[in-house]
Design a protein around this motif. Sequence first.
Motif, PDB file in Angstrom:
ATOM      1  N   ASN A  89      -0.276   2.819   9.378  1.00 41.95           N
ATOM      2  CA  ASN A  89       0.705   3.706  10.018  1.00 41.95           C
ATOM      3  C   ASN A  89       0.321   4.046  11.452  1.00 41.95           C
ATOM      4  O   ASN A  89       1.057   4.770  12.126  1.00 41.95           O
ATOM      5  N   ARG A  90      -0.802   3.542  11.918  1.00 38.34           N
ATOM      6  CA  ARG A  90      -1.273   3.878  13.267  1.00 38.34           C
ATOM      7  C   ARG A  90      -0.772   2.866  14.277  1.00 38.34           C
ATOM      8  O   ARG A  90      -0.784   1.658  14.035  1.00 38.34           O
ATOM      9  N   ALA A  91      -0.348   3.370  15.424  1.00 36.56           N
ATOM     10  CA  ALA A  91       0.257   2.517  16.458  1.00 36.56           C
ATOM     11  C   ALA A  91      -0.685   1.413  16.903  1.00 36.56           C
ATOM     12  O   ALA A  91      -0.244   0.289  17.178  1.00 36.56           O
ATOM     13  N   GLU A  92      -1.985   1.696  16.964  1.00 37.55           N
ATOM     14  CA  GLU A  92      -2.925   0.694  17.480  1.00 37.55           C
ATOM     15  C   GLU A  92      -3.069  -0.503  16.542  1.00 37.55           C
ATOM     16  O   GLU A  92      -3.594  -1.539  16.934  1.00 37.55           O
ATOM     17  N   ASN A  93      -2.605  -0.363  15.304  1.00 33.62           N
ATOM     18  CA  ASN A  93      -2.729  -1.463  14.350  1.00 33.62           C
ATOM     19  C   ASN A  93      -1.458  -2.290  14.194  1.00 33.62           C
ATOM     20  O   ASN A  93      -1.438  -3.262  13.435  1.00 33.62           O
ATOM     21  N   ILE A  94      -0.413  -1.919  14.895  1.00 31.43           N
ATOM     22  CA  ILE A  94       0.827  -2.686  14.828  1.00 31.43           C
ATOM     23  C   ILE A  94       0.569  -4.102  15.358  1.00 31.43           C
ATOM     24  O   ILE A  94       0.004  -4.280  16.441  1.00 31.43           O
ATOM     25  N   GLY A  95       0.949  -5.071  14.592  1.00 28.76           N
ATOM     26  CA  GLY A  95       0.766  -6.465  15.008  1.00 28.76           C
ATOM     27  C   GLY A  95      -0.555  -7.080  14.599  1.00 28.76           C
ATOM     28  O   GLY A  95      -0.760  -8.285  14.799  1.00 28.76           O
ATOM     29  N   ALA A  96      -1.457  -6.282  14.024  1.00 26.10           N
ATOM     30  CA  ALA A  96      -2.734  -6.849  13.565  1.00 26.10           C
ATOM     31  C   ALA A  96      -2.477  -7.819  12.420  1.00 26.10           C
ATOM     32  O   ALA A  96      -1.695  -7.528  11.513  1.00 26.10           O
ATOM     33  N   ARG A  97      -3.127  -8.975  12.466  1.00 27.79           N
ATOM     34  CA  ARG A  97      -2.868 -10.008  11.468  1.00 27.79           C
ATOM     35  C   ARG A  97      -4.068 -10.282  10.566  1.00 27.79           C
ATOM     36  O   ARG A  97      -3.997 -11.127   9.686  1.00 27.79           O
ATOM     37  N   PHE A 111       0.835  -1.215   0.000  1.00 28.95           N
ATOM     38  CA  PHE A 111       0.000   0.000   0.000  1.00 28.95           C
ATOM     39  C   PHE A 111       0.868   1.263   0.000  1.00 28.95           C
ATOM     40  O   PHE A 111       0.500   2.285   0.576  1.00 28.95           O
ATOM     41  N   ASN A 112       2.014   1.176  -0.651  1.00 26.39           N
ATOM     42  CA  ASN A 112       3.019   2.239  -0.597  1.00 26.39           C
ATOM     43  C   ASN A 112       2.456   3.623  -0.896  1.00 26.39           C
ATOM     44  O   ASN A 112       2.761   4.595  -0.193  1.00 26.39           O
ATOM     45  N   ASP A 113       1.643   3.720  -1.946  1.00 26.95           N
ATOM     46  CA  ASP A 113       1.185   5.043  -2.371  1.00 26.95           C
ATOM     47  C   ASP A 113       0.107   5.618  -1.459  1.00 26.95           C
ATOM     48  O   ASP A 113      -0.204   6.809  -1.545  1.00 26.95           O
ATOM     49  N   TRP A 114      -0.475   4.792  -0.603  1.00 24.05           N
ATOM     50  CA  TRP A 114      -1.429   5.271   0.392  1.00 24.05           C
ATOM     51  C   TRP A 114      -0.738   5.551   1.728  1.00 24.05           C
ATOM     52  O   TRP A 114      -1.203   6.373   2.503  1.00 24.05           O
ATOM     53  N   ARG A 115       0.337   4.845   1.981  1.00 20.50           N
ATOM     54  CA  ARG A 115       1.013   4.971   3.278  1.00 20.50           C
ATOM     55  C   ARG A 115       1.856   6.235   3.383  1.00 20.50           C
ATOM     56  O   ARG A 115       2.205   6.658   4.485  1.00 20.50           O
ATOM     57  N   SER A 116       2.204   6.816   2.232  1.00 17.74           N
ATOM     58  CA  SER A 116       3.108   7.968   2.236  1.00 17.74           C
ATOM     59  C   SER A 116       2.423   9.205   1.681  1.00 17.74           C
ATOM     60  O   SER A 116       1.611   9.125   0.752  1.00 17.74           O
ATOM     61  N   PRO A 137       2.822  13.015  -0.287  1.00 13.70           N
ATOM     62  CA  PRO A 137       3.631  13.387  -1.460  1.00 13.70           C
ATOM     63  C   PRO A 137       5.095  13.696  -1.141  1.00 13.70           C
ATOM     64  O   PRO A 137       5.970  13.476  -1.987  1.00 13.70           O
ATOM     65  N   ASP A 138       5.381  14.162   0.074  1.00 12.18           N
ATOM     66  CA  ASP A 138       6.780  14.471   0.427  1.00 12.18           C
ATOM     67  C   ASP A 138       7.544  13.239   0.903  1.00 12.18           C
ATOM     68  O   ASP A 138       8.711  13.324   1.285  1.00 12.18           O
ATOM     69  N   GLY A 139       6.879  12.085   0.904  1.00 13.45           N
ATOM     70  CA  GLY A 139       7.536  10.851   1.305  1.00 13.45           C
ATOM     71  C   GLY A 139       7.380  10.506   2.776  1.00 13.45           C
ATOM     72  O   GLY A 139       7.752   9.404   3.201  1.00 13.45           O
ATOM     73  N   SER A 140       6.835  11.386   3.558  1.00 15.71           N
ATOM     74  CA  SER A 140       6.643  11.113   4.985  1.00 15.71           C
ATOM     75  C   SER A 140       5.417  10.220   5.180  1.00 15.71           C
ATOM     76  O   SER A 140       4.529  10.175   4.323  1.00 15.71           O
ATOM     77  N   PRO A 141       5.354   9.484   6.303  1.00 15.02           N
ATOM     78  CA  PRO A 141       4.211   8.596   6.541  1.00 15.02           C
ATOM     79  C   PRO A 141       2.892   9.370   6.637  1.00 15.02           C
ATOM     80  O   PRO A 141       2.830  10.438   7.252  1.00 15.02           O
ATOM     81  N   ASN A 142       1.863   8.808   6.028  1.00 11.47           N
ATOM     82  CA  ASN A 142       0.528   9.386   6.106  1.00 11.47           C
ATOM     83  C   ASN A 142      -0.084   8.979   7.447  1.00 11.47           C
ATOM     84  O   ASN A 142      -0.404   7.810   7.649  1.00 11.47           O
ATOM     85  N   PRO A 143      -0.266   9.913   8.377  1.00  5.97           N
ATOM     86  CA  PRO A 143      -0.754   9.539   9.708  1.00  5.97           C
ATOM     87  C   PRO A 143      -2.184   9.013   9.709  1.00  5.97           C
ATOM     88  O   PRO A 143      -2.602   8.374  10.671  1.00  5.97           O
TER      89      PRO A 143
END
Length: 199
Positions: A61-69, A43-48, A50-56
Motif C-alpha cells: 500500500n506504500r507509494a514507494e513500492n508501486i511498480g516493484a516486480r 494479501f487482502n487481509d493484510w492490506r486492509s 478492519p473497517d475496510g480501509s487500506p492499511n498504510p
Amino acid sequence: MQPITEIVSRTVVLRERNIDTDQIIPARFLTTTERKGLGKHAFNDWRSLPDGSPNPDFPFNRAENIGARILVAGRNFGCGSSREHAPWALTDLGLRAVISAEIADIFRSNALKNGLLPIVLDEAVVDALLDQPGVELRIDVAQRSVTLPDGSAVQFPLDAFARTCLLEGVDQLGYLLKQNDAITRFEQQRQTQEFRHAS
C-alpha cells in the motif's frame, strides 16, 4: 505468458515467515478461473484494516513500492494448500519474481507454470535483502543469477525445462505445442516403419 529473460526492479519486502497460500489469496476469492483482477485481492487481509480501509503500514500500500516486480519474503513462502490462484494473484499484482530462503514445492511448481519466477537463495543473502527494502536487483534467467546491490552475482537453482519455458514464454502445454512439427514427423516415420515391418 510473456517471455522472461531479465527482471530489473526494486524489491518489496515481506519479512514474515511461513506466508501460506491462503494469506496470498484468501479462499473466498477462489470462485473465479479468471486470472485478471485477482491482484487487488492479493494479501487482502493484510492490506486492509478492519473497517475496510487500506492499511498504510502494509508494504504493497506504500507509494514507494508501486511498480516493484520483485518480492523478497521470509522463509517457507507459499506453504499451505495448492492453488494456482496464488501465482495468478501475484502476477496480476505486477510481480515477476519471488525471492526467499525456502519456497514451498507446490507453490514453486504452480509459479513456474504461470510466469512467476521463484528464486531460492542462501538465507544470509535473503536476510540482507529483507533488511534493505527497495534496493534494485537484476535477475538474469538465462544465467540463473541475481545481481545484488553491491554488484556481486549469486546463482539460483532452476531446472533446464523451466528455464526454457520462461525464456520462451510458454507453459508445459505451450512447449509441447511448439514441438508439433517434430511430433508429426516422428509419427509419420513410425507409421512408415510399422507398415514396412507388417509387409
